[in-house]
Design a protein around this motif. Sequence first.
Motif, PDB file in Angstrom:
ATOM      1  N   LYS A  81       1.076  -1.206   0.172  1.00 14.76           N
ATOM      2  CA  LYS A  81       0.109   0.047   0.018  1.00 14.76           C
ATOM      3  C   LYS A  81       0.917   1.215   0.079  1.00 14.76           C
ATOM      4  N   VAL A 113      -6.905   8.504  10.165  1.00 18.12           N
ATOM      5  CA  VAL A 113      -6.492   7.087   9.506  1.00 18.12           C
ATOM      6  C   VAL A 113      -7.504   5.899   9.842  1.00 18.12           C
ATOM      7  N   THR A 114      -7.843   5.594   8.528  1.00 19.84           N
ATOM      8  CA  THR A 114      -9.240   4.571   8.491  1.00 19.84           C
ATOM      9  C   THR A 114      -8.738   3.785   7.203  1.00 19.84           C
ATOM     10  N   ARG A 115      -9.598   2.912   7.185  1.00 17.88           N
ATOM     11  CA  ARG A 115      -9.790   1.639   6.097  1.00 17.88           C
ATOM     12  C   ARG A 115      -9.647   2.927   4.702  1.00 17.88           C
ATOM     13  N   CYS A 126      -7.965   5.224   3.626  1.00 20.84           N
ATOM     14  CA  CYS A 126      -6.508   5.570   3.488  1.00 20.84           C
ATOM     15  C   CYS A 126      -5.495   4.275   3.408  1.00 20.84           C
ATOM     16  N   SER A 185      -5.594   1.747   5.955  1.00 21.31           N
ATOM     17  CA  SER A 185      -5.001   1.046   7.166  1.00 21.31           C
ATOM     18  C   SER A 185      -5.755  -0.252   7.405  1.00 21.31           C
ATOM     19  N   THR A 186      -5.088  -1.204   8.042  1.00 22.16           N
ATOM     20  CA  THR A 186      -5.563  -2.414   8.129  1.00 22.16           C
ATOM     21  C   THR A 186      -5.507  -2.848   9.636  1.00 22.16           C
ATOM     22  N   SER A 187      -5.018  -1.887  10.476  1.00 21.65           N
ATOM     23  CA  SER A 187      -4.786  -2.303  11.902  1.00 21.65           C
ATOM     24  C   SER A 187      -5.114  -1.200  12.870  1.00 21.65           C
ATOM     25  N   ILE A 197      -7.231   2.668  13.433  1.00 16.35           N
ATOM     26  CA  ILE A 197      -8.085   3.988  13.055  1.00 16.35           C
ATOM     27  C   ILE A 197      -7.734   5.101  14.224  1.00 16.35           C
ATOM     28  N   ASN A 198      -7.750   6.230  13.626  1.00 18.33           N
ATOM     29  CA  ASN A 198      -7.789   7.526  14.459  1.00 18.33           C
ATOM     30  C   ASN A 198      -8.250   8.659  14.205  1.00 18.33           C
ATOM     31  N   THR A 228      -7.168   6.859  19.194  1.00 20.95           N
ATOM     32  CA  THR A 228      -6.890   5.707  18.401  1.00 20.95           C
ATOM     33  C   THR A 228      -7.404   4.537  18.963  1.00 20.95           C
ATOM     34  N   VAL A 276      -9.449  -1.807  13.090  1.00 23.47           N
ATOM     35  CA  VAL A 276     -10.153  -0.991  12.052  1.00 23.47           C
ATOM     36  C   VAL A 276     -11.663  -1.534  12.067  1.00 23.47           C
TER      37      VAL A 276
END
Length: 138
Positions: free
Chosen positions: A4, A29-31, A33, A35-37, A39-40, A109, A113
């Motif tokens: 990614k 930061v979420t799915r 963009c 992210s797989t581990s 979110i914030n 945070t 996700v």
Amino acid sequence: MPDKSPAILRLDQLPINDRGNGARTIPLVTRKCGSTSLINGITAFDPGAKIGMHFHNCEESVMVLEGEAIAEIGGERIPLKAGDTTWIPANVPHRFVNESDGPMRIFWTYATVDATRTMVETGIEQSIDDEHQKAKRL
């Protein structure tokens, strides 16, 4: 090479979600963009604003970015100031309240996700993704 691409997120270019009761959230930061581990995001609270008591299915960390907050965690009320950071285990009821006369902002945070929020008063559980998708945009 990573699968990614990294993401640069600019606050002034992101949607603001109205949480009601004087609280507004900017998901960072979420799915979306990649992210797989985790979110914030950032939530801003007007004076007197609060979100209902709730808990999550995962660990959460919250840092006060601006102003003063009251953290209600597991039945305790703890005053916080800018820079103070919490770690809240999964399934522990909590909320953050702005009882001051000025603005308050937190950076949160979640450790997955797939984070959910369950409201203590109603027992209603909703994914954080769904909350963001259904939110009124400002």
